[in-house]
Design a protein around this motif. Sequence first.
Motif, PDB file in Angstrom:
ATOM      1  N   PRO A  40      30.579   4.435 -69.731  1.00  0.00           N
ATOM      2  CA  PRO A  40      29.333   5.211 -69.606  1.00  0.00           C
ATOM      3  C   PRO A  40      28.110   4.406 -70.044  1.00  0.00           C
ATOM      4  O   PRO A  40      28.191   3.554 -70.924  1.00  0.00           O
ATOM      5  CB  PRO A  40      29.556   6.392 -70.547  1.00  0.00           C
ATOM      6  N   VAL A  41      26.975   4.728 -69.429  1.00  0.00           N
ATOM      7  CA  VAL A  41      25.710   4.065 -69.760  1.00  0.00           C
ATOM      8  C   VAL A  41      25.098   4.679 -71.019  1.00  0.00           C
ATOM      9  O   VAL A  41      25.601   5.656 -71.566  1.00  0.00           O
ATOM     10  CB  VAL A  41      24.721   4.135 -68.563  1.00  0.00           C
ATOM     11  N   SER A  42      23.976   4.118 -71.451  1.00  0.00           N
ATOM     12  CA  SER A  42      23.367   4.497 -72.730  1.00  0.00           C
ATOM     13  C   SER A  42      23.023   5.978 -72.853  1.00  0.00           C
ATOM     14  O   SER A  42      23.284   6.588 -73.896  1.00  0.00           O
ATOM     15  CB  SER A  42      22.111   3.665 -72.989  1.00  0.00           C
ATOM     16  N   ASN A  43      22.419   6.592 -71.822  1.00  0.00           N
ATOM     17  CA  ASN A  43      22.065   8.006 -71.933  1.00  0.00           C
ATOM     18  C   ASN A  43      23.301   8.882 -72.120  1.00  0.00           C
ATOM     19  O   ASN A  43      23.268   9.875 -72.849  1.00  0.00           O
ATOM     20  CB  ASN A  43      21.273   8.478 -70.716  1.00  0.00           C
ATOM     21  N   HIS A  44      24.368   8.516 -71.476  1.00  0.00           N
ATOM     22  CA  HIS A  44      25.638   9.232 -71.620  1.00  0.00           C
ATOM     23  C   HIS A  44      26.118   9.125 -73.080  1.00  0.00           C
ATOM     24  O   HIS A  44      26.492  10.121 -73.698  1.00  0.00           O
ATOM     25  CB  HIS A  44      26.659   8.595 -70.667  1.00  0.00           C
ATOM     26  N   GLN A  45      26.076   7.905 -73.616  1.00  0.00           N
ATOM     27  CA  GLN A  45      26.493   7.674 -75.003  1.00  0.00           C
ATOM     28  C   GLN A  45      25.572   8.401 -75.983  1.00  0.00           C
ATOM     29  O   GLN A  45      26.029   8.933 -76.995  1.00  0.00           O
ATOM     30  CB  GLN A  45      26.526   6.168 -75.315  1.00  0.00           C
ATOM     31  N   TRP A  46      24.288   8.428 -75.675  1.00  0.00           N
ATOM     32  CA  TRP A  46      23.318   9.148 -76.519  1.00  0.00           C
ATOM     33  C   TRP A  46      23.697  10.623 -76.588  1.00  0.00           C
ATOM     34  O   TRP A  46      23.726  11.228 -77.664  1.00  0.00           O
ATOM     35  CB  TRP A  46      21.913   8.979 -75.961  1.00  0.00           C
ATOM     36  N   ALA A  47      23.978  11.207 -75.427  1.00  0.00           N
ATOM     37  CA  ALA A  47      24.340  12.631 -75.376  1.00  0.00           C
ATOM     38  C   ALA A  47      25.598  12.906 -76.192  1.00  0.00           C
ATOM     39  O   ALA A  47      25.663  13.891 -76.941  1.00  0.00           O
ATOM     40  CB  ALA A  47      24.536  13.072 -73.926  1.00  0.00           C
ATOM     41  N   VAL A 112      30.512  14.987 -70.256  1.00  0.00           N
ATOM     42  CA  VAL A 112      29.152  14.656 -69.855  1.00  0.00           C
ATOM     43  C   VAL A 112      29.277  14.026 -68.475  1.00  0.00           C
ATOM     44  O   VAL A 112      29.994  13.035 -68.303  1.00  0.00           O
ATOM     45  CB  VAL A 112      28.489  13.684 -70.855  1.00  0.00           C
ATOM     46  N   ILE A 113      28.597  14.605 -67.508  1.00  0.00           N
ATOM     47  CA  ILE A 113      28.708  14.120 -66.133  1.00  0.00           C
ATOM     48  C   ILE A 113      28.115  12.718 -66.014  1.00  0.00           C
ATOM     49  O   ILE A 113      27.017  12.446 -66.497  1.00  0.00           O
ATOM     50  CB  ILE A 113      27.995  15.084 -65.159  1.00  0.00           C
ATOM     51  N   SER A 114      28.889  11.855 -65.364  1.00  0.00           N
ATOM     52  CA  SER A 114      28.440  10.503 -65.029  1.00  0.00           C
ATOM     53  C   SER A 114      28.329  10.403 -63.516  1.00  0.00           C
ATOM     54  O   SER A 114      28.956  11.188 -62.801  1.00  0.00           O
ATOM     55  CB  SER A 114      29.468   9.469 -65.496  1.00  0.00           C
ATOM     56  N   PRO A 115      27.569   9.426 -63.032  1.00  0.00           N
ATOM     57  CA  PRO A 115      27.595   9.218 -61.588  1.00  0.00           C
ATOM     58  C   PRO A 115      29.053   8.987 -61.158  1.00  0.00           C
ATOM     59  O   PRO A 115      29.760   8.189 -61.746  1.00  0.00           O
ATOM     60  CB  PRO A 115      26.755   7.948 -61.388  1.00  0.00           C
ATOM     61  N   GLY A 116      29.493   9.719 -60.212  1.00  0.00           N
ATOM     62  CA  GLY A 116      30.864   9.579 -59.740  1.00  0.00           C
ATOM     63  C   GLY A 116      31.846  10.548 -60.373  1.00  0.00           C
ATOM     64  O   GLY A 116      32.992  10.633 -59.940  1.00  0.00           O
ATOM     65  N   ASP A 143      21.150  15.263 -65.505  1.00  0.00           N
ATOM     66  CA  ASP A 143      20.082  15.300 -64.505  1.00  0.00           C
ATOM     67  C   ASP A 143      19.010  16.280 -64.968  1.00  0.00           C
ATOM     68  O   ASP A 143      19.305  17.285 -65.614  1.00  0.00           O
ATOM     69  CB  ASP A 143      20.622  15.736 -63.140  1.00  0.00           C
ATOM     70  N   ASN A 144      17.768  15.988 -64.602  1.00  0.00           N
ATOM     71  CA  ASN A 144      16.651  16.818 -65.030  1.00  0.00           C
ATOM     72  C   ASN A 144      16.663  18.155 -64.297  1.00  0.00           C
ATOM     73  O   ASN A 144      16.774  18.166 -63.084  1.00  0.00           O
ATOM     74  CB  ASN A 144      15.339  16.068 -64.746  1.00  0.00           C
ATOM     75  N   PRO A 145      16.587  19.289 -64.991  1.00  0.00           N
ATOM     76  CA  PRO A 145      16.553  19.441 -66.444  1.00  0.00           C
ATOM     77  C   PRO A 145      17.964  19.332 -67.023  1.00  0.00           C
ATOM     78  O   PRO A 145      18.932  19.817 -66.428  1.00  0.00           O
ATOM     79  CB  PRO A 145      16.009  20.857 -66.626  1.00  0.00           C
ATOM     80  N   VAL A 146      18.080  18.681 -68.153  1.00  0.00           N
ATOM     81  CA  VAL A 146      19.354  18.550 -68.845  1.00  0.00           C
ATOM     82  C   VAL A 146      19.891  19.947 -69.141  1.00  0.00           C
ATOM     83  O   VAL A 146      19.137  20.834 -69.544  1.00  0.00           O
ATOM     84  CB  VAL A 146      19.175  17.753 -70.155  1.00  0.00           C
ATOM     85  N   SER A 147      21.191  20.139 -68.919  1.00  0.00           N
ATOM     86  CA  SER A 147      21.760  21.469 -69.126  1.00  0.00           C
ATOM     87  C   SER A 147      23.178  21.395 -69.651  1.00  0.00           C
ATOM     88  O   SER A 147      23.843  20.361 -69.528  1.00  0.00           O
ATOM     89  CB  SER A 147      21.744  22.265 -67.815  1.00  0.00           C
TER      90      SER A 147
END
Length: 185
Positions: A40-47, A112-116, A143-147
Amino acid sequence: MSTVMWPDHLLSLADWDALPEDNSRQYELAEGVLQVSPRPVSNHQWAITQLVIQLGTQLPADLAVLPDVEVVVVDSFPPTVRVPDVVVVPTAVAKGNPARYAAKDVLLAVEVISPGSRRIDRVTKVNEYAEAGIPDYWIVDLDNPVSITAFQLINGDYELNAEVDDVLSVTAPAPLTVNVRDLVP
């Protein structure tokens, strides 16, 4: 360049255990089939980090929150081993330091949803986790808005408990409040 030898058969749990350790990718086992995806990328890890922090400060002492652990969803052949982004389990079970958790010990699984992974998280895992008896399942969509979409297991099926883009408040697996907007930087 080195050659990677990929399994040419459905894997058992013993085969899964025998795979070499590789932290460069994310691995799951779906009905004996090895599934490989990028880390996972950084935003995924942040979440994930923010969820662990928020849940950890609210859970009672007999419950523990953990990121990125293996959960055996189906242990019969061909097995399914998933790696939810976050789980809540009894602290007594976590203190046993298992190599992986049985689905019966998982009170909450969060993806947490990732692309794919959108279809896998919203369709496949919803069914797998429900069949395995995991009482609560959350899906975080960055994705905006985060939910957050929160499901609760009722009579063997997940029913929508809440879908929010501001503050999630639930009573299971414990009274919890999650500030959804803090899940992204």
